[in-house]
Design a protein around this motif. Structure first.
Motif, short mmCIF file in Angstrom:
data_model
loop_
_atom_site.label_atom_id
_atom_site.label_comp_id
_atom_site.label_asym_id
_atom_site.label_seq_id
_atom_site.Cartn_x
_atom_site.Cartn_y
_atom_site.Cartn_z
N LEU A 146 37.94 44.27 37.21
CA LEU A 146 39.15 44.02 37.05
C LEU A 146 39.92 42.96 38.09
N SER A 147 39.57 43.18 39.10
CA SER A 147 40.22 42.51 40.42
C SER A 147 39.73 41.14 40.30
N GLN A 148 38.36 40.85 39.96
CA GLN A 148 37.98 39.19 39.49
C GLN A 148 38.80 38.94 38.61
N LEU A 149 39.20 39.42 37.70
CA LEU A 149 39.81 38.79 36.45
C LEU A 149 41.42 38.88 36.67
N GLY A 150 42.06 39.20 37.87
CA GLY A 150 43.29 39.09 38.46
C GLY A 150 44.02 40.33 37.79
N VAL A 151 43.56 41.48 37.30
CA VAL A 151 44.31 42.35 36.70
C VAL A 151 44.43 43.48 37.78
#
Length: 340
Positions: free
Chosen positions: A259-264
């Protein structure tokens, strides 16, 4: 001439079986009787031959712990050392030892269990998992070997002592918790469907959503193994989920990284609840709301009931449910109510 167990029994005015139980420190013998027998043992200079005792009584004072078939990854899951801690607590109190049985495949695991049984190295087994069509459980049941299961066995369930949580209800409780925070679009990221615990949690999730008349699109369910693209696809479903239930804290940690990698961001864009309440749940950032299944007690009760069965073969079959609770942390956020 060497002093025998019969000499001790005669001096202490007890049966030879009582002397054997004193040597094994059986809880069924009173402390007064133990003291009297030990006094005579010392007076006669009697030294117990523990190997001979085990062979004579067909008791090894050891139990086997059957791990799930797996590679090294299984030993990195904190569930297993914590359940072993619970098992060890009871085992140590009753002077038993543990043997760990592992295998990379079901066939290899079964082969090693058969070897341990054939060579008489243990008195019984704790099966540290539950799955469908388990050849190990089938073997133990057929051969009438004492065993308990952590989880809900699918074979011989009424005849098998097992210790479990109500995983179905736990998942329903998580859905209720999230709907109480006004979430209506709830995804589920689960483990493999061989393990009964995963099946039960997924079923509870589905039924809770149906009962609440909430959407349950197939796209909201992600199974292992999954990757970054699977997570991206989930978040692109229309409407996207606002909350996610993850089957295990370790999986949740991997999901949080994706999620962090996807900017969430959590919980601002997506709330998350997981299961097991491992130490890492509190260490994650934000700290993870998780269902505490009391892993220690699962292990403790499994050992307790196995040893009771070993020492009293007429002990009744038991189905023990260990309570669960949701531990709230910072990974969930309430949404405005639909009326607002």
């Amino acid at each position: 001439m060497a002093v025998t167990i019969k000499d001790v029994a005669k001096r202490a005015n007890v049966a030879t079986s009582t002397v054997s139980r004193v040597i094994q420190d059986s809880p069924k013998i009173s402390e007064a009787t133990k003291a009297r027998v030990r006094k005579e043992m010392k007076a006669l200079g009697y030294e117990p031959n523990y190997s001979a005792q085990s062979l004579a009584n067909r008791v090894t004072q050891s139990i086997g712990i059957i791990m799930p078939e797996s590679d090294v990854a299984i030993f990195q899951n904190p569930f297993f050392p914590e359940s072993l801690r619970g098992i060890s607590e009871w085992v140590n109190e009753h002077n038993y030892t543990l043997s760990i049985i592992t295998g990379k495949t079901s066939d290899e695991l079964l082969s090693r269990v058969k070897l341990m049984t054939r060579t008489g190295r243990v008195d019984g087994y704790i099966v540290l998992y539950s799955k469908q069509e388990d050849s190990v459980v089938e073997y133990l049941h057929k051969e009438k070997i004492p065993y308990t299961v952590i989880g809900k066995p699918q074979q011989f369930v009424s005849e098998t002592t097992h210790v479990d949580n109500d995983n179905y209800q736990a998942a329903k409780d998580v859905v209720s918790y999230l709907t109480g925070l006004n979430h209506q679009h709830i995804a589920y990221v689960g483990g493999d469907h061989e393990r009964i615990v995963n099946i039960e949690r997924h079923r509870g999730y589905q039924d809770a959503l149906r009962e609440a008349s909430l959407p349950l699109p197939d796209e909201y369910v992600v199974r292992e193994p999954f990757d970054l693209e699977d997570m991206r696809t989930l978040l692109q479903v229309s409407p996207p989920p606002t909350a996610m239930i993850v089957n295990d804290d370790l999986i949740a940690m991997a999901v949080q990284k994706m999620l962090s990698q996807l900017g969430v961001s959590m919980p601002e864009q997506l709330s998350m609840v997981s299961f097991n309440n491992l130490m890492l749940a509190e260490l994650m950032s934000p700290s993870l709301t998780s269902v505490d299944i009391d892993i220690f007690t699962l292990g403790y009760q499994a050992a307790k009931n196995l040893i009771e069965k070993i020492e009293n073969p007429k002990e009744l079959t038991k189905h023990i449910i260990v309570p669960h609770r949701i531990v709230e942390r910072k990974s969930c956020q309430a949404l405005p109510s639909p009326e607002e």
